[in-house]
Design a protein around this motif. Sequence first.
Motif, PDB file in Angstrom:
ATOM      1  N   GLY A  90      45.118  41.775  28.342  1.00 40.64           N
ATOM      2  CA  GLY A  90      43.997  42.175  29.129  1.00 40.64           C
ATOM      3  C   GLY A  90      42.872  42.055  28.237  1.00 40.64           C
ATOM      4  N   THR A 128      44.651  43.018  34.780  1.00 43.64           N
ATOM      5  CA  THR A 128      43.598  44.370  34.255  1.00 43.64           C
ATOM      6  C   THR A 128      42.435  43.427  33.481  1.00 43.64           C
ATOM      7  OG1 THR A 128      45.704  45.397  33.756  1.00 43.64           O
ATOM      8  CG2 THR A 128      43.780  45.882  32.474  1.00 43.64           C
ATOM      9  N   LEU A 141      37.452  49.120  35.881  1.00 43.55           N
ATOM     10  CA  LEU A 141      38.735  48.777  36.255  1.00 43.55           C
ATOM     11  C   LEU A 141      38.854  48.922  37.880  1.00 43.55           C
ATOM     12  CD1 LEU A 141      41.681  47.762  35.751  1.00 43.55           C
ATOM     13  CD2 LEU A 141      42.186  50.050  35.301  1.00 43.55           C
ATOM     14  N   LEU A 156      39.296  46.056  40.585  1.00 43.43           N
ATOM     15  CA  LEU A 156      40.764  45.638  40.854  1.00 43.43           C
ATOM     16  C   LEU A 156      41.118  44.919  42.216  1.00 43.43           C
ATOM     17  CD1 LEU A 156      43.606  46.236  39.675  1.00 43.43           C
ATOM     18  CD2 LEU A 156      43.551  48.629  40.841  1.00 43.43           C
TER      19      LEU A 156
END
Length: 215
Positions: free
Chosen positions: A27, A93, A125, A129
């Motif tokens: 990530g 991620t 995040l 997401l």
Amino acid sequence: MSHKRSGLLSGLLTGLLAALLCAAGLGAAILFQQRLPAAVMTFGGGLPVSLALSLLIAVVVALAISAVRPRSLALLPLAALYAGGAVAAGQITGKAVMDGAALRTPQRSTMNVTVDVGDVTLENLNAGLGDALSLYRGALTQTWAAWLCIAVAALAALALVALRVTRVRRALRAEQAAAETEPEEPEYRAPFEPAQQPTPKPTADLFTPRDPARD
């Protein structure tokens, strides 16, 4: 076969820890890919870099599981699952944090986002997401590149762990065979001790007549 002796439980824990670390590392590589030379990222459409990272993840996961001298064959599919899952989780991620940073700062362009260390937050995040998951599902259904990276990591980890398990099981079988064929230690005898004790002579009775021919 107990978990302790087979290395199943230890392999599960070390493999999971290695997979989480690899996912975080992948990530981070996706987030800061803009800092790499443009020639590296554009070569082959970026696929060679992705495949190299997938192989690196497979090696790290396999080494973590192999460090506990595993004997259980159940670790083979788990190693593949860990490595392939780490690739997918790392890609999702990284994309989620990048999209979240772009969404929470409208002045940035979502097509070319330069991410700083301060942008790696839980808020970014969570914000990106949903979009990252939808885009990744679309990539899995439309292209083969995402599947190729996952398959390379999974198969490489499975092969490396299978090689290690085979070697450990072969070494243990050799040790057991050597222990079974080992000769018994000879009985200890003191120096000058006869191999067979002499037959004791019966003690003579005072009332028994003596035989002159024998005595």
